[in-house]
Design an enzyme around this catalytic site. Structure first.
Site: not given
Ligand code: NAI
Ligand code: PYR
Ligand code: MG
Length: 629
Positions: A149, A292, A315
């Protein structure tokens, strides 16, 4: 997962051996070729007495990615291989490329230089012996979750075209339109409980990885088996290949997916619709986890399917629940009651599928604590400041994303605080002095030293930092940075695992892993065992509350707001039980196998937990019995 080598009986093995032995010896074949001027051994067809996955598992017949489209149709292989058909030269080139990359790959892992090598070894075990693989994984989950993972799975996805050896899961491509309803029958299992599907458009924080994103579906399902005890014969990783907009992959001759731009609009929707109809026709009780998908589609697909199919978006919804549990933990860590949550000032960096999911859930939770009425919901809105790639989102922004609109700051409000549309993160943190800084931006290092310095003026006695982006290199900051700049009193969580930080005077800066892995396995298992037809907001809320309540007061006061991954099976059992209970209370539960809806209703809390536990698969070799039928 995989293709059930255990189902090969001794009879089928020995008959395949006999058939191979009946095949002419190469020397005899050469002599026969010499007799014929028109036919050589190479061009003579081989008679094959098996179909589908049995062919892929027979090294004598398997051609891997080189099966032509017509052969794939003739031999029931459609969907069991990535769609890009390769010739044998390309296959060898791909193999050699990967072989030669070994040394480079060994240096790619963020913290573990051998992570990819470990993944290869585990993957080979997975191909050879499923039960042993899951035993190794379950018993060493702390050590190997970071391999199967996040973070290593990210590296695996980035290199998947090179790493691909044996197919795992199904591929539905834009070329398969009109065929999906029959293709699903190429999968060998009559029962599938869990599907994790991706279109590869936003893999972790690594962007569009096209078909290579199937690695994330495989990794998530590994956790379903290890944490939730879903039977590995009944899980199915799926990749929907509608093309890719990744320029590098579009030009890469070794890429295994369709080399065309992503389908969009109605064309895209028609592919996903066809896939959903096909899998629910063959397996009406399956649960589909969307993983994703780029934000653009994540919300639309969730709205489109959530009231008709048993599905959820991890997500958007899984992450939201994990964040809520952590945010409530951060309030408790300040020695304050949870009822104080609506007073927290929260700055969120990132307004994509994950960020917006968290914002909506946090706002609803605040509103519930404030009396659950419209004015409570409205007043909760003002606790959030959202910063995306363009800076602070205010109502002044033109072309604002409809999902983000409810969180846009009112211009007058922003003015009063000395903020304006597009203000950068440092300015926002300086002016707001938030209790919580939460990152779901996919931008590694976004919480720079300057941002962390600004957080020193937080009005909280224990500011909380959630650097939730994955994989490791995308984390908004490291725990070392956070503890060094802000001191030992903060709460820290990250999406990918980091080690605790040794601070002066023998103190430890605790690094929590805030990842949806603490919820999605329990959401899936609870839905399965309740037999709920849909996954309601209430079921998701119950899962989040269960995770929040899992942590004991003394742990939370020490800054430990999420459990250790070593207890993930126990947490998952409790979360699943909470989901079952809520499904029963909402009258959504229709039962599972011999446990019908009426009987489910009669179960006490303890009996529900027992029921869940009894239905979790364990990696133990069953006794095998030979049957001649
Ligand atoms: N810890 C966890 O359980 C999870 C973590 N994630 C992580 O969250 C991240 C984002 O996922 P999504 O929302 O689906 O991606 P996404 O691409 O849909 O959203 C990214 C967001 O970040 C913003 N962004 C980009 N550059 C920026 C900056 N310099 N300052 C502030 N905001 C900025 C974008 O405008 C956008 O709104 C990924 O890295 C993913 O791995 C996602 C789901 C679960
Ligand atoms: C953990 C997860 O689902 C993500 O980073 O997209
Ligand atoms: Mg994910």
């Amino acid at each position: 997962m995989g293709f059930f080598p255990s189902q090969l009986t001794r009879a089928s093995l020995s008959s395949s051996l006999a058939r191979r032995l009946r095949r002419p010896h190469p020397a005899a074949a050469a002599a026969s070729a010499a007799r014929s001027l028109t036919t050589t051994e190479g061009s003579r067809p081989s008679i094959v007495h098996k179909r589908s996955v049995d062919i892929l598992h027979d090294p004598w017949f398997n051609k891997g990615t080189a099966f032509t489209v017509t052969e794939r149709d003739r031999l029931d292989l459609r969907g069991l291989l990535p769609p890009n058909v390769m010739n044998s030269e390309q296959q060898i080139e791909r193999f050699m490329f990967d072989l030669k990359r070994l040394e480079v790959n060994a240096r790619d892992g963020a913290r573990d230089t051998n992570s990819l090598a470990k993944w290869r070894i585990l993957n080979r075990l997975h191909d050879r012996n499923e039960i042993m693989y899951y035993k190794v994984l379950s018993e060493n989950i702390e050590e190997y979750a970071p391999i199967v993972y996040t973070p290593t799975v990210g590296l695996v996805c980035q290199n998947y075209s090179g790493l691909f050896r044996r197919p795992r899961g199904m591929y539905f491509s834009a070329e398969d339109r009109g065929e999906m309803m029959s293709m699903v029958y190429n999968w060998p299992a009559d029962q599938v409980d869990m599907i994790v599907v991706t279109d590869g458009s936003r893999i972790l924080g690594l962007g569009d990885l096209g078909i290579q994103g199937i690695g994330i579906a495989i990794g998530k399902l590994d956790l379903y088996v290890a944490a939730a005890g879903i039977n590995p014969h009944r899980v199915l990783p799926v990749m929907i290949d509608v093309g890719t907009n990744n320029e590098k992959l579009l030009k890469d001759p070794l890429y295994l997916g369709l080399q065309q731009e992503r389908l969009d609009g109605e064309e895209y929707l028609s592919v996903i619709d066809e896939f959903m109809r096909a899998v629910f026709t063959r397996w009406p009780n399956v649960i589909v986890q969307f993983e994703d998908f780029q934000s653009k589609w994540a919300f639309k697909l969730l709205q489109r399917y959530r009231n008709t199919y048993r599905m959820f978006n991890d997500d958007v919804q899984g992450t939201a629940g994990v964040a809520i549990a952590g945010l409530l933990g951060a309030v408790r860590a300040q020695g304050r009651p949870m009822i104080d949550f609506p007073k927290q000032k929260i700055v969120v960096a990132g307004a994509g599928s994950a960020g917006i999911g968290v914002l909506n859930a946090a706002r609803k939770t605040m509103a519930r604590l404030l009396g659950n009425n419209e004015s409570a919901f409205e007043s909760a809105r003002s606790q959030f400041w959202v910063v995306d790639a363009l800076g602070l989102i205010t109502e002044d922004r033109s072309d604002i994303d409809p999902e983000a609109l409810p969180f846009a700051r009112k211009v007058r409000e922003a003015d009063r605080q000395g903020l304006r549309e597009g203000a950068n993160l440092v300015e926002v943190v300086k002016k707001v002095k938030p209790d919580v800084l939460l990152g779901l931006s996919a931008v590694g290092g976004l919480f720079s030293n300057e941002v962390l310095e600004a957080l020193k003026d937080s009005t909280s006695t224990r500011p909380a930092i959630f650097a939730m982006s994955n994989p490791t290199k995308n984390a908004e900051c490291t725990p070392e940075q956070a503890f060094t700049i802000l001191g030992d009193h903060i709460i820290f969580a990250s999406g990918s695992p980091f080690k605790n930080v040794d601070l002066e005077d023998g103190k430890i800066g605790h690094c929590n892993q805030g990842n949806n892995m603490y919820l999605f396995p329990g959401i899936g298992l609870g839905t399965l065992l309740s037999g709920a037809r849909i996954i309601s907001d209430g079921m998701l809320q119950a899962a989040a509350e269960c995770l929040a309540a899992y942590m004991k007061e003394e742990e939370v006061l020490r800054g430990v707001i999420y459990p250790s991954i070593s207890s993930i099976r126990d947490i998952t059992k409790e979360v699943a039980a909470a989901v079952v209970k809520e499904a029963v209370e909402e009258d959504l539960a229709e039962g599972y196998r011999s446990m019908d809806a009426r009987e489910l209703k009669r179960l006490s809390q303890e009996e529900i937990v027992k029921y869940v536990q009894n239905n979790m698969w364990n990696p133990v070799y069953p006794t095998l019995v030979y049957k001649n039928d």
